[in-house]
Design an enzyme around this catalytic site. Structure first.
Site, PDB file in Angstrom:
ATOM      1  N   ARG A   1     -44.425  26.663  21.699  1.00 22.30           N
ATOM      2  CA  ARG A   1     -43.861  26.781  20.349  1.00 22.30           C
ATOM      3  C   ARG A   1     -42.622  27.662  20.371  1.00 22.30           C
ATOM      4  O   ARG A   1     -41.623  27.355  19.721  1.00 22.30           O
ATOM      5  CB  ARG A   1     -44.902  27.337  19.376  1.00 22.30           C
ATOM      6  CG  ARG A   1     -46.038  26.368  19.094  1.00 22.30           C
ATOM      7  CD  ARG A   1     -46.968  26.898  18.019  1.00 22.30           C
ATOM      8  NE  ARG A   1     -46.340  26.922  16.711  1.00 22.30           N
ATOM      9  CZ  ARG A   1     -46.839  27.531  15.642  1.00 22.30           C
ATOM     10  NH1 ARG A   1     -47.992  28.185  15.751  1.00 22.30           N
ATOM     11  NH2 ARG A   1     -46.230  27.493  14.484  1.00 22.30           N
TER      12      ARG A   1
ATOM     13  N   CYS B   1     -45.141  36.099  14.417  1.00 25.60           N
ATOM     14  CA  CYS B   1     -45.824  34.912  14.949  1.00 25.60           C
ATOM     15  C   CYS B   1     -45.449  33.754  14.044  1.00 25.60           C
ATOM     16  O   CYS B   1     -44.296  33.653  13.627  1.00 25.60           O
ATOM     17  CB  CYS B   1     -47.328  35.142  15.034  1.00 25.60           C
ATOM     18  SG  CYS B   1     -48.069  35.638  13.452  1.00 25.60           S
TER      19      CYS B   1
END
Length: 277
Positions: A178, A233
């Site tokens: 990611r 995050c």
């Protein structure tokens, strides 16, 4: 690590007068999971806190998928759970660490001096064949009135400034693919905030247990302890294990970007990077 308590510790201190146990089990793919499994069985006297109903505000256009909760309502929930300044709080999830860390971070943000995560979580408790219950406790409500430590967070504007000036360390806590922009299952565009480095939050733990202090120090040994560090995050939840591990490893100037990447990309004009910074 001082922030972690073992299952053996909890077993031996279970009857302590000011002990409060918190259940934060949750599943991002099944929002009803936490409440359901809590009602099916939990550590005796544990109080349930739901990630999306108690530990977050509903998402808006900006602010990320899991904005910090309204503090007035969160403190009221803590009061109803029997928490006050004298409490020793032990919080658990299934052992993955991120949901318990979110609660740990929030109580630390409120300057509570005695909040800990149960190593191994509910999974470890069950594996140790320790008692569970379906009884829902009724704690005595307290008059807990904490004050937040605003130095533990940065705003969206702070992060924009850090990207422009390149004067702070940005840690992206998400999975490597990611961060690199190879996959993006949730957010609008793949990639990461420009200039961020990747230190995956999952490396804080191994086989459901928190890595010892020396391993945490090794994870961050390439960082300067004198610099300000911003952790993020996807939505501000899984960055909290990295926040905890950094603090345990001796980093003092660590801050959370609560909105995280989901907030950053909610502004279409913001640039993102792919690959290594």
């Amino acid at each position: 690590m001082n922030e972690i308590k073992s299952i053996e510790w909890l077993k031996n201190h279970f009857r302590d007068e000011h002990l409060v146990v918190i259940d934060c089990r949750f599943s991002l793919g099944d929002p009803d999971y936490g409440r359901r499994v809590y009602e099916e069985g939990h550590i005796p006297e544990a109080i349930f806190f739901d990630l999306e109903k108690n530990l977050s505000n509903p998402p808006q256009q900006h602010g990320g998928r899991h904005p910090l909760p309204d503090l007035h309502r969160f403190i009221e929930k803590c009061q109803a759970a029997g928490i006050d300044d004298q409490s020793t709080i032990v919080v658990y999830d299934d052992g993955e660490g991120s949901f318990a860390s979110r609660f740990w971070w929030l109580l630390t943000f409120l300057n509570h001096p005695h909040v800990y995560i149960l190593d191994g979580g509910y999974t470890g408790w069950k594996e140790a064949q320790l008692p569970t219950t379906t009884d829902i406790p009724s704690p005595v409500k307290t008059n807990y009135r904490p004050e937040p430590n605003d130095e533990m967070i940065v705003s969206y504007e702070d992060v924009k400034q850090a990207v422009a000036k390149k004067d702070r360390i940005l840690i992206d806590s998400r999975a490597k693919n990611r961060y690199l922009g190879i996959v993006e299952p949730i957010d609008r565009v793949p990639g990461h905030i420009p200039g961020a480095i990747n230190i995956e939050w999952t490396d804080s733990l191994k086989n459901g247990l928190w890595q010892p202090l020396e391993k945490q120090q090794e994870r961050f040994q390439h960082l300067d302890k004198n610099e300000e560090i911003i952790v993020y995050c996807g939505s501000g939840v899984t960055a909290t294990p990295n926040f905890l591990a950094l603090k345990a490893a001796g980093f003092r100037n660590v801050k959370l970007y609560p909105g995280s990447y989901s907030d950053w990309v909610s502004y279409e004009e913001n640039p993102v990077e792919k690959g290594e910074s």
